[in-house]
Write a protein that holds these residues in place. Sequence first.
Motif, PDB file in Angstrom:
ATOM      1  N   THR A 100      26.102   6.497 -32.452  1.00 24.45           N
ATOM      2  CA  THR A 100      24.886   6.510 -33.266  1.00 24.45           C
ATOM      3  C   THR A 100      23.697   6.319 -32.339  1.00 24.45           C
ATOM      4  O   THR A 100      23.598   5.303 -31.644  1.00 24.45           O
ATOM      5  CB  THR A 100      24.910   5.389 -34.321  1.00 24.45           C
ATOM      6  N   PHE A 101      22.808   7.310 -32.327  1.00 24.77           N
ATOM      7  CA  PHE A 101      21.723   7.321 -31.359  1.00 24.77           C
ATOM      8  C   PHE A 101      20.353   7.431 -32.018  1.00 24.77           C
ATOM      9  O   PHE A 101      20.222   7.897 -33.151  1.00 24.77           O
ATOM     10  CB  PHE A 101      21.886   8.513 -30.398  1.00 24.77           C
ATOM     11  N   LYS A 102      19.357   7.009 -31.266  1.00 24.99           N
ATOM     12  CA  LYS A 102      17.979   7.279 -31.657  1.00 24.99           C
ATOM     13  C   LYS A 102      17.704   8.749 -31.382  1.00 24.99           C
ATOM     14  O   LYS A 102      18.530   9.451 -30.796  1.00 24.99           O
ATOM     15  CB  LYS A 102      17.033   6.392 -30.837  1.00 24.99           C
ATOM     16  N   ALA A 103      16.546   9.231 -31.812  1.00 28.29           N
ATOM     17  CA  ALA A 103      16.194  10.629 -31.564  1.00 28.29           C
ATOM     18  C   ALA A 103      16.194  10.894 -30.062  1.00 28.29           C
ATOM     19  O   ALA A 103      15.725  10.059 -29.271  1.00 28.29           O
ATOM     20  CB  ALA A 103      14.821  10.931 -32.150  1.00 28.29           C
TER      21      ALA A 103
ATOM     22  N   THR B  16      24.631   4.803 -24.289  1.00 28.81           N
ATOM     23  CA  THR B  16      23.501   5.674 -23.998  1.00 28.81           C
ATOM     24  C   THR B  16      23.959   6.762 -23.033  1.00 28.81           C
ATOM     25  O   THR B  16      24.586   6.467 -22.012  1.00 28.81           O
ATOM     26  CB  THR B  16      22.329   4.880 -23.386  1.00 28.81           C
ATOM     27  N   TYR B  17      23.655   8.005 -23.381  1.00 29.26           N
ATOM     28  CA  TYR B  17      24.001   9.147 -22.539  1.00 29.26           C
ATOM     29  C   TYR B  17      22.735   9.867 -22.091  1.00 29.26           C
ATOM     30  O   TYR B  17      21.744   9.919 -22.833  1.00 29.26           O
ATOM     31  CB  TYR B  17      24.864  10.157 -23.298  1.00 29.26           C
ATOM     32  N   SER B  18      22.783  10.440 -20.902  1.00 25.76           N
ATOM     33  CA  SER B  18      21.720  11.320 -20.426  1.00 25.76           C
ATOM     34  C   SER B  18      22.345  12.581 -19.850  1.00 25.76           C
ATOM     35  O   SER B  18      23.418  12.518 -19.240  1.00 25.76           O
ATOM     36  CB  SER B  18      20.874  10.644 -19.335  1.00 25.76           C
ATOM     37  N   VAL B  19      21.676  13.708 -20.055  1.00 25.55           N
ATOM     38  CA  VAL B  19      22.062  14.965 -19.426  1.00 25.55           C
ATOM     39  C   VAL B  19      20.859  15.472 -18.646  1.00 25.55           C
ATOM     40  O   VAL B  19      19.741  15.512 -19.170  1.00 25.55           O
ATOM     41  CB  VAL B  19      22.496  16.018 -20.468  1.00 25.55           C
ATOM     42  N   VAL B  20      21.084  15.823 -17.392  1.00 24.13           N
ATOM     43  CA  VAL B  20      20.012  16.280 -16.510  1.00 24.13           C
ATOM     44  C   VAL B  20      20.314  17.694 -16.042  1.00 24.13           C
ATOM     45  O   VAL B  20      21.418  17.974 -15.570  1.00 24.13           O
ATOM     46  CB  VAL B  20      19.868  15.357 -15.277  1.00 24.13           C
ATOM     47  N   VAL B  21      19.336  18.577 -16.166  1.00 23.97           N
ATOM     48  CA  VAL B  21      19.456  19.933 -15.630  1.00 23.97           C
ATOM     49  C   VAL B  21      18.951  19.916 -14.195  1.00 23.97           C
ATOM     50  O   VAL B  21      17.787  19.619 -13.942  1.00 23.97           O
ATOM     51  CB  VAL B  21      18.634  20.938 -16.465  1.00 23.97           C
ATOM     52  N   GLY B  22      19.821  20.197 -13.243  1.00 26.13           N
ATOM     53  CA  GLY B  22      19.438  20.169 -11.839  1.00 26.13           C
ATOM     54  C   GLY B  22      18.600  21.374 -11.471  1.00 26.13           C
ATOM     55  O   GLY B  22      19.050  22.515 -11.595  1.00 26.13           O
ATOM     56  N   THR B  23      17.376  21.135 -11.031  1.00 29.21           N
ATOM     57  CA  THR B  23      16.474  22.232 -10.669  1.00 29.21           C
ATOM     58  C   THR B  23      15.816  22.027  -9.309  1.00 29.21           C
ATOM     59  O   THR B  23      14.874  22.733  -8.969  1.00 29.21           O
ATOM     60  CB  THR B  23      15.377  22.395 -11.733  1.00 29.21           C
TER      61      THR B  23
ATOM     62  N   ASP C 206      21.824   0.550 -31.137  1.00 26.79           N
ATOM     63  CA  ASP C 206      21.943  -0.847 -30.711  1.00 26.79           C
ATOM     64  C   ASP C 206      22.483  -0.828 -29.285  1.00 26.79           C
ATOM     65  O   ASP C 206      23.675  -0.614 -29.072  1.00 26.79           O
ATOM     66  CB  ASP C 206      22.895  -1.606 -31.630  1.00 26.79           C
ATOM     67  N   VAL C 207      21.619  -1.039 -28.312  1.00 25.45           N
ATOM     68  CA  VAL C 207      22.028  -0.903 -26.912  1.00 25.45           C
ATOM     69  C   VAL C 207      22.986  -2.001 -26.467  1.00 25.45           C
ATOM     70  O   VAL C 207      23.633  -1.879 -25.425  1.00 25.45           O
ATOM     71  CB  VAL C 207      20.803  -0.877 -25.977  1.00 25.45           C
TER      72      VAL C 207
ATOM     73  N   SER D 157      25.661   4.714 -19.945  1.00 27.94           N
ATOM     74  CA  SER D 157      25.404   3.284 -19.792  1.00 27.94           C
ATOM     75  C   SER D 157      25.856   2.588 -21.071  1.00 27.94           C
ATOM     76  O   SER D 157      25.450   2.980 -22.172  1.00 27.94           O
ATOM     77  CB  SER D 157      23.920   3.010 -19.565  1.00 27.94           C
ATOM     78  N   THR D 158      26.733   1.608 -20.938  1.00 28.38           N
ATOM     79  CA  THR D 158      27.178   0.843 -22.104  1.00 28.38           C
ATOM     80  C   THR D 158      27.500  -0.584 -21.688  1.00 28.38           C
ATOM     81  O   THR D 158      27.984  -0.836 -20.581  1.00 28.38           O
ATOM     82  CB  THR D 158      28.405   1.488 -22.774  1.00 28.38           C
ATOM     83  N   LEU D 159      27.213  -1.502 -22.586  1.00 24.16           N
ATOM     84  CA  LEU D 159      27.467  -2.918 -22.333  1.00 24.16           C
ATOM     85  C   LEU D 159      28.696  -3.436 -23.074  1.00 24.16           C
ATOM     86  O   LEU D 159      29.146  -4.548 -22.819  1.00 24.16           O
ATOM     87  CB  LEU D 159      26.253  -3.754 -22.774  1.00 24.16           C
ATOM     88  N   LYS D 160      29.213  -2.619 -23.978  1.00 28.18           N
ATOM     89  CA  LYS D 160      30.283  -3.104 -24.855  1.00 28.18           C
ATOM     90  C   LYS D 160      31.632  -3.041 -24.144  1.00 28.18           C
ATOM     91  O   LYS D 160      32.273  -1.986 -24.055  1.00 28.18           O
ATOM     92  CB  LYS D 160      30.320  -2.284 -26.144  1.00 28.18           C
TER      93      LYS D 160
END
Length: 200
Positions: A78-81, A105-112, A99-100, A171-174
């Motif tokens: 369950t994520f924020k926008a 929390t996930y991130s996706v980065v386009v390598g440019t 709830d962090v 990133s997760t703390l659980k």
Amino acid sequence: MRSTTPLLVTMAVATLLLSGCSQKNAGQPTPETGATETSQTTPAATSTSSPESGFTVSKFASDPCSLLKADQTASLGTFKAPEKSESAAGKRCTWTAQDVTKGITYSVVVGTSGSTFADIAESSKGVKVYRQTTVDKFPAVSSDSTTGQGNCTTAVGAAPSSKEVFLVQISTLKQGTPEYNDSCGATEKVAALVVQNLKG
């Protein structure tokens, strides 16, 4: 949420990002430079794909959040926008847990920045957790500067020599969850979803 300074651009920056993030804090992973240089590796994988027959991720640089579909993120938590941001690696989209303290929390980065997948894989060597693998037959490398628990970064390339590269971070703390115990496995799972969308 604290922003991650990803890799690429220079080999030094690449090492920081792909080393993963050691601080178990709420929000974006924060790179650490003092990694213990004892690697855990799996046999290097060779992709039979080429940039021409593989995927093109650079076209999503203007909208990295479209690399994951709504139903896919719903299956992950369950994520924020989702939020777009700039990074040294390229355009990034971050899905922050509602709830962090309990979520992921996930991130996706386009390598440019112009670095190839081979550049990234080489620059990330020497950290505590380092494994070469494949994601849907494409070359990938997952790494973290500590234990791979709570944080990891996975880079995937269309081919070893290709500049078509994307990164997935977690990133997760659980503690006690599969995503915490094997964070690199979690980023590889999300990377597979991205590849699926790129091929589709």
